[in-house]
Enzyme design. Structure first.
Site, PDB file in Angstrom:
ATOM      1  N   ARG A 126      65.659  23.406  33.600  1.00  0.00           N
ATOM      2  CA  ARG A 126      64.988  23.997  32.301  1.00  0.00           C
ATOM      3  C   ARG A 126      65.687  23.094  30.988  1.00  0.00           C
ATOM      4  O   ARG A 126      65.471  23.641  30.017  1.00  0.00           O
ATOM      5  CB  ARG A 126      65.416  25.476  31.881  1.00  0.00           C
ATOM      6  N   LYS A 148      58.772  12.689  22.215  1.00  0.00           N
ATOM      7  CA  LYS A 148      57.755  12.960  22.934  1.00  0.00           C
ATOM      8  C   LYS A 148      57.793  12.368  24.508  1.00  0.00           C
ATOM      9  O   LYS A 148      58.153  11.013  24.576  1.00  0.00           O
ATOM     10  CB  LYS A 148      56.442  12.276  22.516  1.00  0.00           C
ATOM     11  N   GLU A 190      52.266  -2.713  17.812  1.00  0.00           N
ATOM     12  CA  GLU A 190      52.746  -1.355  17.432  1.00  0.00           C
ATOM     13  C   GLU A 190      53.337  -1.741  16.278  1.00  0.00           C
ATOM     14  O   GLU A 190      53.477  -0.984  14.972  1.00  0.00           O
ATOM     15  CB  GLU A 190      53.493  -0.677  18.398  1.00  0.00           C
ATOM     16  N   LYS A 218      59.812   5.844  11.656  1.00  0.00           N
ATOM     17  CA  LYS A 218      59.551   6.744  12.752  1.00  0.00           C
ATOM     18  C   LYS A 218      60.162   8.015  12.591  1.00  0.00           C
ATOM     19  O   LYS A 218      59.860   9.023  12.767  1.00  0.00           O
ATOM     20  CB  LYS A 218      59.405   6.018  14.099  1.00  0.00           C
ATOM     21  N   GLU A 228      53.788  17.051  15.668  1.00  0.00           N
ATOM     22  CA  GLU A 228      52.595  16.526  15.181  1.00  0.00           C
ATOM     23  C   GLU A 228      51.378  17.251  14.665  1.00  0.00           C
ATOM     24  O   GLU A 228      50.482  17.300  15.103  1.00  0.00           O
ATOM     25  CB  GLU A 228      52.070  15.764  16.591  1.00  0.00           C
ATOM     26  N   ARG A 232      52.904  13.052  11.292  1.00  0.00           N
ATOM     27  CA  ARG A 232      53.247  12.233  12.391  1.00  0.00           C
ATOM     28  C   ARG A 232      51.759  11.542  13.100  1.00  0.00           C
ATOM     29  O   ARG A 232      51.815  10.349  13.458  1.00  0.00           O
ATOM     30  CB  ARG A 232      53.497  13.062  13.695  1.00  0.00           C
ATOM     31  N   ASN A 236      49.453   6.893  14.309  1.00  0.00           N
ATOM     32  CA  ASN A 236      48.450   6.482  15.194  1.00  0.00           C
ATOM     33  C   ASN A 236      47.221   5.565  14.266  1.00  0.00           C
ATOM     34  O   ASN A 236      46.333   5.340  14.769  1.00  0.00           O
ATOM     35  CB  ASN A 236      47.469   7.666  15.616  1.00  0.00           C
ATOM     36  N   HIS A 239      44.824   3.140  16.275  1.00  0.00           N
ATOM     37  CA  HIS A 239      44.748   3.592  17.536  1.00  0.00           C
ATOM     38  C   HIS A 239      43.423   4.176  17.844  1.00  0.00           C
ATOM     39  O   HIS A 239      42.924   4.358  19.141  1.00  0.00           O
ATOM     40  CB  HIS A 239      45.826   4.729  17.794  1.00  0.00           C
ATOM     41  N   HIS A 243      42.430   2.948  21.231  1.00  0.00           N
ATOM     42  CA  HIS A 243      42.050   3.848  22.488  1.00  0.00           C
ATOM     43  C   HIS A 243      40.813   3.529  23.164  1.00  0.00           C
ATOM     44  O   HIS A 243      40.700   3.461  24.224  1.00  0.00           O
ATOM     45  CB  HIS A 243      42.553   5.122  22.164  1.00  0.00           C
ATOM     46  N   HIS A 255      47.794  -2.348  25.410  1.00  0.00           N
ATOM     47  CA  HIS A 255      47.825  -1.139  24.316  1.00  0.00           C
ATOM     48  C   HIS A 255      47.830  -1.760  23.154  1.00  0.00           C
ATOM     49  O   HIS A 255      47.137  -1.648  21.928  1.00  0.00           O
ATOM     50  CB  HIS A 255      48.645  -0.041  24.507  1.00  0.00           C
TER      51      HIS A 255
HETATM   52  N1  LIG Z   1      56.777   8.841  23.749  1.00  0.00           N
HETATM   53  C1  LIG Z   1      55.979   8.042  23.028  1.00  0.00           C
HETATM   54  O1  LIG Z   1      56.150   8.408  21.776  1.00  0.00           O
HETATM   55  C2  LIG Z   1      55.208   7.054  23.105  1.00  0.00           C
HETATM   56  C3  LIG Z   1      54.837   6.170  22.013  1.00  0.00           C
HETATM   57  C4  LIG Z   1      54.146   4.987  22.591  1.00  0.00           C
HETATM   58  C5  LIG Z   1      53.966   4.779  23.976  1.00  0.00           C
HETATM   59  N2  LIG Z   1      54.429   5.449  24.947  1.00  0.00           N
HETATM   60  C6  LIG Z   1      54.235   5.065  26.365  1.00  0.00           C
HETATM   61  O2  LIG Z   1      54.973   3.919  26.498  1.00  0.00           O
HETATM   62  C7  LIG Z   1      54.424   3.391  27.831  1.00  0.00           C
HETATM   63  C8  LIG Z   1      54.359   1.799  27.602  1.00  0.00           C
HETATM   64  O3  LIG Z   1      55.835   1.146  27.280  1.00  0.00           O
HETATM   65  P1  LIG Z   1      56.007  -0.115  27.293  1.00  0.00           P
HETATM   66  O4  LIG Z   1      55.033  -1.187  26.508  1.00  0.00           O
HETATM   67  O5  LIG Z   1      57.505  -0.434  27.040  1.00  0.00           O
HETATM   68  O6  LIG Z   1      55.734  -0.565  28.932  1.00  0.00           O
HETATM   69  P2  LIG Z   1      56.451  -0.297  30.160  1.00  0.00           P
HETATM   70  O7  LIG Z   1      57.570   0.603  30.120  1.00  0.00           O
HETATM   71  O8  LIG Z   1      55.527  -0.106  31.289  1.00  0.00           O
HETATM   72  O9  LIG Z   1      57.341  -1.898  30.528  1.00  0.00           O
HETATM   73  C9  LIG Z   1      56.655  -2.951  30.548  1.00  0.00           C
HETATM   74  C10 LIG Z   1      57.114  -3.812  31.508  1.00  0.00           C
HETATM   75  O10 LIG Z   1      58.060  -4.591  31.245  1.00  0.00           O
HETATM   76  C11 LIG Z   1      59.391  -4.437  32.073  1.00  0.00           C
HETATM   77  N3  LIG Z   1      60.470  -4.404  31.416  1.00  0.00           N
HETATM   78  C12 LIG Z   1      61.150  -3.331  30.587  1.00  0.00           C
HETATM   79  N4  LIG Z   1      62.035  -3.805  30.158  1.00  0.00           N
HETATM   80  C13 LIG Z   1      62.400  -5.151  30.289  1.00  0.00           C
HETATM   81  C14 LIG Z   1      63.215  -6.123  30.124  1.00  0.00           C
HETATM   82  N5  LIG Z   1      64.315  -5.946  28.962  1.00  0.00           N
HETATM   83  N6  LIG Z   1      63.169  -7.418  30.571  1.00  0.00           N
HETATM   84  C15 LIG Z   1      62.145  -7.785  31.386  1.00  0.00           C
HETATM   85  N7  LIG Z   1      61.210  -6.681  31.893  1.00  0.00           N
HETATM   86  C16 LIG Z   1      61.154  -5.570  31.243  1.00  0.00           C
HETATM   87  C17 LIG Z   1      59.085  -3.106  32.916  1.00  0.00           C
HETATM   88  O11 LIG Z   1      59.531  -2.986  34.168  1.00  0.00           O
HETATM   89  C18 LIG Z   1      57.633  -3.044  32.782  1.00  0.00           C
HETATM   90  O12 LIG Z   1      57.126  -3.903  34.009  1.00  0.00           O
HETATM   91  C19 LIG Z   1      53.209   3.915  27.937  1.00  0.00           C
HETATM   92  O13 LIG Z   1      53.396   4.798  29.269  1.00  0.00           O
HETATM   93  C20 LIG Z   1      53.001   4.881  26.741  1.00  0.00           C
HETATM   94  O14 LIG Z   1      51.992   5.874  27.140  1.00  0.00           O
HETATM   95  C21 LIG Z   1      55.045   6.334  24.454  1.00  0.00           C
END
Ligand SMILES: NC(=O)c1ccc[n+]([C@@H]2O[C@H](COP(=O)([O-])OP(=O)(O)OC[C@H]3O[C@@H](n4cnc5c(N)ncnc54)[C@H](O)[C@@H]3O)[C@@H](O)[C@H]2O)c1
Length: 350
Positions: A126, A148, A190, A218, A228, A232, A236, A239, A243, A255
């Site tokens: 939990r 999030k 971003e 942020k 949100e 917040r 976006n 976006h 999207h 993205h």
């Molecule tokens: N929680 C939130 O507020 C929030 C906000 C924006 C995005 N997201 C989420 O984040 C995700 C996308 O994140 P992302 O763009 O970081 O992609 P990701 O986490 O998929 O990473 C992209 C790739 O980079 C690799 N990688 C990571 N660090 C590395 C490093 N230092 N060196 C080499 N390779 C590395 C990973 O293994 C992967 O193959 C989505 O699922 C999205 O929904 C969440």
């Protein structure tokens, strides 16, 4: 650094910064930014932690030392692994190992890892503490900060999750050296949006300070609107079209790349609505293209399809669409935008 100090960044020696995210319930999440800050992990773990479950992916390749007994749990790479099945697998593995409610999860990776590790921590026993070591630009300036978490259902992206604040976040800019070019560009999409969220000329700052400024923006937004309900939503910016382009799916856009195009489109729409002048639109193009990102809608887009995807359903279309738009007072959420103007602006941009 004087401007940064004004937005809540505390310098910690050479090119290292601390941002304190203050939550409405009085808790605080320190975010440390700079080269090598992953080595501070042991010092930011909550007190009484005896064991740490490190959640990461094979390709991340970043080693961390929590200074207590630990075990590495590897999850798959790619959005297809961001599922309830992965959460179930992690929780079962945590339980088999004997992770207790006073222990801690540490997510080491990009946004996918921090979303999954955060959600697993939110539901295991939990809820147990989580610390993020963010290793992509996108995770450092966005995903790992703000609490999030979640996974995707066949019915929709990030459809199940929880607000679960990390105890601390380490944004180690040294780890970005191994990031593949395209992942870097995704983060830049971003990053571009923060120029209009109070970031100013971010492109002129050294990387650690640039990341720290985005984190501070942020953090300020999250502190005022953790769940949100209002402000917040400004995060976006860019976006809505972004999207829609991603969902339309045929455009080979990641993205951040789609958000870059969405920012320029949002500026064109704001101009069409008389909210900003052509110079402000030009500034959007300058920033987005300055990061090496496209400012143009990809060839072959179907404006009607994008309009429907942006409006989500017919009822919404009748009432007008909602966008985050620039204007005389900066960014605002604008409701009831006339679909005809949205469509005409799309056509003019193709
Ligand atoms: N929680 C939130 O507020 C929030 C906000 C924006 C995005 N997201 C989420 O984040 C995700 C996308 O994140 P992302 O763009 O970081 O992609 P990701 O986490 O998929 O990473 C992209 C790739 O980079 C690799 N990688 C990571 N660090 C590395 C490093 N230092 N060196 C080499 N390779 C590395 C990973 O293994 C992967 O193959 C989505 O699922 C999205 O929904 C969440």
């Amino acid at each position: 650094m004087s401007e940064s100090a004004a937005v809540g960044i505390e310098p910690q020696g050479h090119d290292r910064y601390l941002v304190r995210l203050e939550l409405p319930d009085g808790r605080e999440c320190p975010v440390l930014v700079g080269d090598g800050v992953r080595r501070e992990l042991a010092g930011v773990l909550p007190p009484r932690v005896r064991r740490v479950a490190i959640v990461t992916q094979e390709g991340v390749g970043v080693d961390v030392d929590p200074g207590v007994e630990h075990r590495v749990f590897t999850i798959g790479d790619g959005e297809a692994h961001k599922t309830l099945a992965t959460i179930g697998m992690l929780c079962e593995e945590f339980a088999s190992w004997g992770l207790t409610r006073t222990d801690c999860v540490v997510g080491v990776g990009g946004g996918l890892v921090t979303d999954v590790a955060g959600f697993a921590a939110a539901v295991y026993h939990r809820g147990i503490p989580v610390v993020h070591v963010a290793t992509t630009l996108l995770a450092q300036i966005d995903a790992a900060v703000g609490g999030k978490t979640g996974v995707t259902l066949p019915q929709g992206k990030n459809r199940v999750g929880a607000f679960w604040q990390p105890s601390a976040v380490l944004c180690d800019t040294e780890t970005l050296a191994t990031l593949p070019e395209r992942e870097w560009r995704c983060g830049l999409g971003e990053l571009a949006k923060y120029h209009w969220l109070g970031g100013g000329r971010l492109d002129e700052l050294p990387l650690p300070e640039r990341v720290a400024r985005c984190v501070a923006i942020k953090a300020a937004v999250v502190a005022s609107d953790e769940r949100e309900a209002g402000r917040r939503a400004l995060l976006n910016y860019g976006h809505t079209l972004g999207h829609a382009l991603e969902v339309a799916g045929r455009h080979d856009l990641r993205h951040g790349e789609a958000v870059g195009i969405g920012l320029v489109y949002a500026a064109e729409l704001a101009r069409a609505l008389g909210r900003i002048d052509p110079d402000a639109v030009e500034e959007h193009r300058r920033v987005v293209s300055g990061y090496g990102l496209s400012t143009e809608l990809p060839p072959g887009v179907d404006p009607e399809e994008l309009l429907v995807l942006m409006g989500r359903d017919k009822k919404v279309l009748d009432a007008g669409l909602t966008f985050v738009l620039d204007g005389p007072a900066g960014l605002e959420v604008v409701e009831g935008v006339d679909p005809l103007v949205v469509r005409r602006t799309l056509e003019e941009c193709t």
